[in-house]
Enzyme design. Structure first.
Site, mmCIF file in Angstrom:
data_model
loop_
_atom_site.group_PDB
_atom_site.id
_atom_site.type_symbol
_atom_site.label_atom_id
_atom_site.label_comp_id
_atom_site.label_asym_id
_atom_site.label_seq_id
_atom_site.Cartn_x
_atom_site.Cartn_y
_atom_site.Cartn_z
ATOM 1 N N LYS A 10 3.486 -0.919 -6.485
ATOM 2 C CA LYS A 10 3.068 0.485 -6.570
ATOM 3 C C LYS A 10 4.136 1.316 -7.293
ATOM 4 O O LYS A 10 5.282 0.863 -7.459
ATOM 5 C CB LYS A 10 2.830 1.014 -5.150
ATOM 6 C CG LYS A 10 1.667 0.322 -4.408
ATOM 7 C CD LYS A 10 1.524 0.917 -3.006
ATOM 8 C CE LYS A 10 0.349 0.339 -2.248
ATOM 9 N NZ LYS A 10 0.209 0.975 -0.903
ATOM 10 N N TYR A 50 -9.480 2.240 -3.473
ATOM 11 C CA TYR A 50 -9.287 2.721 -2.099
ATOM 12 C C TYR A 50 -10.551 3.342 -1.512
ATOM 13 O O TYR A 50 -10.460 4.202 -0.639
ATOM 14 C CB TYR A 50 -8.138 3.733 -2.070
ATOM 15 C CG TYR A 50 -6.763 3.084 -2.070
ATOM 16 C CD1 TYR A 50 -6.459 2.054 -1.174
ATOM 17 C CD2 TYR A 50 -5.767 3.502 -2.944
ATOM 18 C CE1 TYR A 50 -5.207 1.456 -1.168
ATOM 19 C CE2 TYR A 50 -4.507 2.901 -2.935
ATOM 20 C CZ TYR A 50 -4.236 1.885 -2.038
ATOM 21 O OH TYR A 50 -2.998 1.289 -2.014
ATOM 22 N N PHE A 58 -5.555 11.592 4.372
ATOM 23 C CA PHE A 58 -4.549 11.450 3.313
ATOM 24 C C PHE A 58 -5.116 10.843 2.024
ATOM 25 O O PHE A 58 -4.363 10.438 1.141
ATOM 26 C CB PHE A 58 -3.373 10.603 3.826
ATOM 27 C CG PHE A 58 -3.789 9.266 4.400
ATOM 28 C CD1 PHE A 58 -4.029 8.177 3.582
ATOM 29 C CD2 PHE A 58 -3.962 9.122 5.771
ATOM 30 C CE1 PHE A 58 -4.422 6.961 4.108
ATOM 31 C CE2 PHE A 58 -4.363 7.895 6.311
ATOM 32 C CZ PHE A 58 -4.589 6.820 5.468
ATOM 33 N N ARG A 91 0.875 -11.382 2.559
ATOM 34 C CA ARG A 91 0.851 -10.305 3.561
ATOM 35 C C ARG A 91 2.050 -10.434 4.518
ATOM 36 O O ARG A 91 2.640 -9.441 4.924
ATOM 37 C CB ARG A 91 -0.453 -10.331 4.376
ATOM 38 C CG ARG A 91 -1.677 -9.827 3.663
ATOM 39 C CD ARG A 91 -1.717 -8.346 3.356
ATOM 40 N NE ARG A 91 -1.683 -7.429 4.460
ATOM 41 C CZ ARG A 91 -2.011 -6.139 4.366
ATOM 42 N NH1 ARG A 91 -2.416 -5.621 3.216
ATOM 43 N NH2 ARG A 91 -1.918 -5.349 5.401
ATOM 44 N N THR A 97 1.544 -2.304 7.232
ATOM 45 C CA THR A 97 1.218 -1.138 6.398
ATOM 46 C C THR A 97 2.212 0.001 6.609
ATOM 47 O O THR A 97 2.692 0.612 5.650
ATOM 48 C CB THR A 97 -0.211 -0.646 6.759
ATOM 49 O OG1 THR A 97 -1.109 -1.746 6.623
ATOM 50 C CG2 THR A 97 -0.635 0.496 5.861
ATOM 51 N N ARG A 108 8.115 -4.360 2.810
ATOM 52 C CA ARG A 108 7.832 -2.973 3.192
ATOM 53 C C ARG A 108 8.861 -2.449 4.193
ATOM 54 O O ARG A 108 9.262 -1.279 4.137
ATOM 55 C CB ARG A 108 6.419 -2.879 3.769
ATOM 56 C CG ARG A 108 5.341 -2.999 2.687
ATOM 57 C CD ARG A 108 3.977 -3.168 3.291
ATOM 58 N NE ARG A 108 2.891 -2.874 2.350
ATOM 59 C CZ ARG A 108 1.603 -2.956 2.657
ATOM 60 N NH1 ARG A 108 1.246 -3.340 3.863
ATOM 61 N NH2 ARG A 108 0.677 -2.671 1.754
ATOM 62 N N ASN A 122 4.753 2.244 0.618
ATOM 63 C CA ASN A 122 5.155 0.906 1.066
ATOM 64 C C ASN A 122 5.298 -0.102 -0.083
ATOM 65 O O ASN A 122 5.130 -1.299 0.099
ATOM 66 C CB ASN A 122 4.206 0.406 2.161
ATOM 67 C CG ASN A 122 2.755 0.582 1.782
ATOM 68 O OD1 ASN A 122 2.428 0.753 0.613
ATOM 69 N ND2 ASN A 122 1.868 0.520 2.756
ATOM 70 N N HIS A 125 0.969 -3.420 -2.783
ATOM 71 C CA HIS A 125 -0.341 -3.641 -2.192
ATOM 72 C C HIS A 125 -0.604 -5.134 -2.185
ATOM 73 O O HIS A 125 -0.233 -5.830 -3.125
ATOM 74 C CB HIS A 125 -1.432 -2.943 -3.023
ATOM 75 C CG HIS A 125 -2.815 -3.412 -2.658
ATOM 76 N ND1 HIS A 125 -3.532 -2.864 -1.627
ATOM 77 C CD2 HIS A 125 -3.586 -4.421 -3.156
ATOM 78 C CE1 HIS A 125 -4.695 -3.496 -1.512
ATOM 79 N NE2 HIS A 125 -4.753 -4.445 -2.423
ATOM 80 N N GLU A 136 -11.215 -6.822 -5.296
ATOM 81 C CA GLU A 136 -10.080 -6.197 -5.973
ATOM 82 C C GLU A 136 -9.724 -6.903 -7.288
ATOM 83 O O GLU A 136 -9.439 -6.246 -8.289
ATOM 84 C CB GLU A 136 -8.861 -6.205 -5.042
ATOM 85 C CG GLU A 136 -9.046 -5.297 -3.833
ATOM 86 C CD GLU A 136 -7.872 -5.346 -2.868
ATOM 87 O OE1 GLU A 136 -7.813 -4.481 -1.988
ATOM 88 O OE2 GLU A 136 -7.022 -6.250 -2.971
HETATM 89 P P1 ADP Z 1 -2.616 -2.044 3.431
HETATM 90 O O1 ADP Z 1 -2.071 -1.520 2.129
HETATM 91 O O2 ADP Z 1 -1.542 -2.604 4.326
HETATM 92 O O3 ADP Z 1 -3.764 -3.021 3.253
HETATM 93 P P2 ADP Z 1 -4.584 0.007 4.169
HETATM 94 O O4 ADP Z 1 -5.547 -0.730 3.302
HETATM 95 O O5 ADP Z 1 -4.989 0.309 5.571
HETATM 96 O O6 ADP Z 1 -3.177 -0.790 4.249
HETATM 97 O O7 ADP Z 1 -4.168 1.379 3.492
HETATM 98 C C1 ADP Z 1 -3.973 1.502 2.110
HETATM 99 C C2 ADP Z 1 -2.725 2.323 1.861
HETATM 100 O O8 ADP Z 1 -2.903 3.640 2.375
HETATM 101 C C3 ADP Z 1 -1.468 1.819 2.563
HETATM 102 O O9 ADP Z 1 -0.822 0.774 1.870
HETATM 103 C C4 ADP Z 1 -0.620 3.077 2.643
HETATM 104 O O10 ADP Z 1 0.014 3.371 1.400
HETATM 105 C C5 ADP Z 1 -1.681 4.153 2.917
HETATM 106 N N1 ADP Z 1 -1.894 4.371 4.355
HETATM 107 C C6 ADP Z 1 -2.627 3.604 5.197
HETATM 108 N N2 ADP Z 1 -2.669 4.103 6.431
HETATM 109 C C7 ADP Z 1 -1.926 5.237 6.402
HETATM 110 C C8 ADP Z 1 -1.576 6.254 7.360
HETATM 111 N N3 ADP Z 1 -2.009 6.181 8.628
HETATM 112 N N4 ADP Z 1 -0.809 7.280 6.959
HETATM 113 C C9 ADP Z 1 -0.383 7.373 5.696
HETATM 114 N N5 ADP Z 1 -0.670 6.477 4.716
HETATM 115 C C10 ADP Z 1 -1.426 5.419 5.057
HETATM 116 MG MG MG Z 2 -5.692 -2.718 2.573
#
Ligand code: ADP
Ligand code: MG
Length: 167
Positions: A10, A50, A58, A91, A97, A108, A122, A125, A136
């Protein structure tokens, strides 16, 4: 089981010069990189990637984040990792996350942060399951950009399709 996973470094990962570090960490998995490119992320691509987060408070910030607007780095590095249990292995190294909850030695956990606006920055992805990986990878890559045959393809003549070529 051989699997494929989309990995994105990212904009915060790029800005913090973590590319080499992240690639080195991921190389511990002995997985193969079968596709890689730098991408300028459009709003459409960001929102499609997303789309499952659309109802989150957010979401808008998340779209800005993946487009690089929060880091003045309008690009991400997109890759496909391939090999045995690729999704779980990537992962595991990536970590949770929420960077505050992620294992401190994970990528992360080591490099992520939570901003004052609340977004989890973080640094990378990674696809979470085979279905998400398929969606994806097909979103981010054309079949010809991947050096192995991951999913069935078909040939088609694309008519009146404008394409930029070297002049
Ligand atoms: P991951 O990237 O671990 O698969 P998600 O798909 O749930 O996680 O979320 C996508 C992205 O959205 C995360 O990598 C993070 O950047 C952001 N994110 C997810 N949950 C939150 C949260 N509760 N508060 C702030 N940012 C979040
Ligand atoms: Mg995800």
């Amino acid at each position: 089981m051989n699997q494929q996973a989309l990995v994105l470094i990212k904009p915060d990962g790029l800005k913090k010069s973590l590319t080499g570090n992240i690639l080195a960490r991921l190389s511990e998995t002995k997985l193969e990189i079968v596709a890689a490119k730098m991408v300028r992320v459009t709003k459409e691509l960001a929102e499609e990637h997303y789309k499952h987060m659309k109802d989150k408070p957010f979401f808008k910030e998340l779209i800005k984040y993946i487009q690089g607007e929060l880091h003045d780095r309008r690009k991400v590095m997109a890759m496909v990792y391939w090999g045995k249990d690729a999704i779980e292995k990537v992962r595991e190294l990536a970590g949770s996350t929420n960077p505050e909850e992620a294992e401190s030695t994970s990528i992360r956990g080591s490099f992520g942060r939570i901003t004052t606006s609340g977004i989890y920055e973080n640094v990378l992805h990674a696809s979470t399951d085979t279905e998400e990986a398929e969606r994806e990878i097909k979103l981010w890559f054309d079949p010809d950009e991947i050096i192995v045959e991951l999913y069935p393809t078909k040939k088609t003549i694309v008519d009146k399709h404008e394409k930029r070529v070297w002049s």
